[in-house]
Design an enzyme around this catalytic site. Sequence first.
Site, PDB file in Angstrom:
ATOM      1  NE  ARG A  61      -9.098   7.677  -3.345  1.00 42.46           N
ATOM      2  CZ  ARG A  61      -8.397   7.388  -2.255  1.00 42.46           C
ATOM      3  NH1 ARG A  61      -7.121   7.098  -2.349  1.00 42.46           N
ATOM      4  NH2 ARG A  61      -8.969   7.375  -1.068  1.00 42.46           N
TER       5      ARG A  61
ATOM      6  CB  THR B 189      -3.877   5.479   7.996  1.00 42.10           C
ATOM      7  OG1 THR B 189      -3.887   4.441   7.014  1.00 42.10           O
ATOM      8  CG2 THR B 189      -4.330   4.920   9.322  1.00 42.10           C
ATOM      9  N   GLY B 190      -6.541   5.354   6.501  1.00 39.25           N
ATOM     10  CA  GLY B 190      -7.932   4.922   6.344  1.00 39.25           C
ATOM     11  C   GLY B 190      -8.555   5.519   5.104  1.00 39.25           C
TER      12      GLY B 190
ATOM     13  CB  THR C 296      -0.419   6.217   0.612  1.00 42.99           C
ATOM     14  OG1 THR C 296      -1.226   5.040   0.571  1.00 42.99           O
ATOM     15  CG2 THR C 296      -1.135   7.309  -0.165  1.00 42.99           C
TER      16      THR C 296
ATOM     17  CB  THR D 288      -1.349   5.029   4.266  1.00 47.44           C
ATOM     18  OG1 THR D 288      -2.078   4.813   3.086  1.00 47.44           O
ATOM     19  CG2 THR D 288      -0.838   6.466   4.288  1.00 47.44           C
TER      20      THR D 288
ATOM     21  CB  SER E  72      -0.966   0.000   1.181  1.00 45.00           C
ATOM     22  OG  SER E  72      -0.258  -0.138   2.373  1.00 45.00           O
TER      23      SER E  72
HETATM   24  N1  ASP Z   1      -5.566   7.127   3.279  1.00 47.68           N
HETATM   25  C1  ASP Z   1      -5.186   6.363   2.112  1.00 47.68           C
HETATM   26  C2  ASP Z   1      -5.999   6.801   0.933  1.00 47.68           C
HETATM   27  O1  ASP Z   1      -7.174   7.064   1.090  1.00 47.68           O
HETATM   28  C3  ASP Z   1      -5.335   4.900   2.254  1.00 47.68           C
HETATM   29  C4  ASP Z   1      -5.087   4.278   3.592  1.00 47.68           C
HETATM   30  O2  ASP Z   1      -4.479   4.875   4.470  1.00 47.68           O
HETATM   31  O3  ASP Z   1      -5.511   3.138   3.787  1.00 47.68           O
HETATM   32  O4  ASP Z   1      -5.488   6.824  -0.157  1.00 47.68           O
END
Ligand code: ASP
Length: 327
Positions: free
Chosen positions: A215, A238-239, A205, A187, A77
């Site tokens: 995106r 993150t997320g 990330t 990330t 990731s």
């Molecule tokens: N925040 C990251 C994104 O939306 C992905 C992640 O942290 O899982 O690209």
Amino acid sequence: MNRRSFFGVSAPALLPLLGGGKASDFLPADKPIVISTWAPNVKANAEAWKVLQAGGAALDAVHAGVQVPEADPDDQSVGYGGLPDRDGKVTVDSCIMDEHGNIGAVAGLEYILHPVSVARMVMEKTPHVMLVGYGALQFALQNGFKKTNLLTDKSKKAWQAWLKESKYDPQATIKNIEQRIKENHDTIGMLALDANGNLSGACTTSGMAYKMHGRVGDSPIIGAGLYVDNEVGAATATGLGEDVIRICGSHAVVELMRSGLTPRDACKAAVERLIKMRGRDRVAQTQIGFIALNKKGEYGCFSLRDNFTMALRTKEKEEVIPSPFLM
Ligand code: ASP
């Protein structure tokens, strides 16, 4: 589920690092200190620590630290080996911020092993704060970065398997995140407080797996994926990027710390803000998590759901702290 299956790494490698979220985990640490999103980033912290321990600047520490997962093909990731977008292209997003409010970011960048270094160059060598897509690539190549194929065989195979169904469902983030935790990565957002008491942060990330081409998530957006205010503290996220952007998450966490909340409570209040804004139904399928560090060296984390972790390194300890969560 035991700790081994929870983190998806060997128990001997990780057990000495587990802190269990004791109250003492959230007490001030002596400077310097570095924290990162996700358990596997103890390795990234170790690299940042070398800089901090030698009396180096927080900016140099986070820059060196986040390069570890960027170059790790097993981390699907971040950077090299990251899962591609739905067109099979690995595009990376990254940003960096120092104690003077200097900022740099790149988004939708292809073929560059260390996007954080390009982000830093945007910060230091241009009058701008963010370059995207082809323009970011051109800038990187003109400044000596080499073109690298970031799509590994492993990630290509995963994408080809995904293509069979081609189910584009960004809401399936919990599943993605559980999968990512099993695979031992996500990330990286990293925050450091150096021996001089200065704060910096970086976030990098390859973004959401199988995203639409073009995106951009929260990670390269200053205020969403990362924010540093050297008077107060720093935060990173993150997320599901869309949900972090909605609440200007990292900036919100820093402002909440400014109003007197501890890092942990500030992270919690930001998560609560999302729930209040969206309602529980709309966040039923998502995960967001924050980590924060204040000027005093107090740190904390909080997530919407279970399974988020923070990696910590101080003079006294190196550990992984399971995040408290709301839902
Ligand atoms: N925040 C990251 C994104 O939306 C992905 C992640 O942290 O899982 O690209």
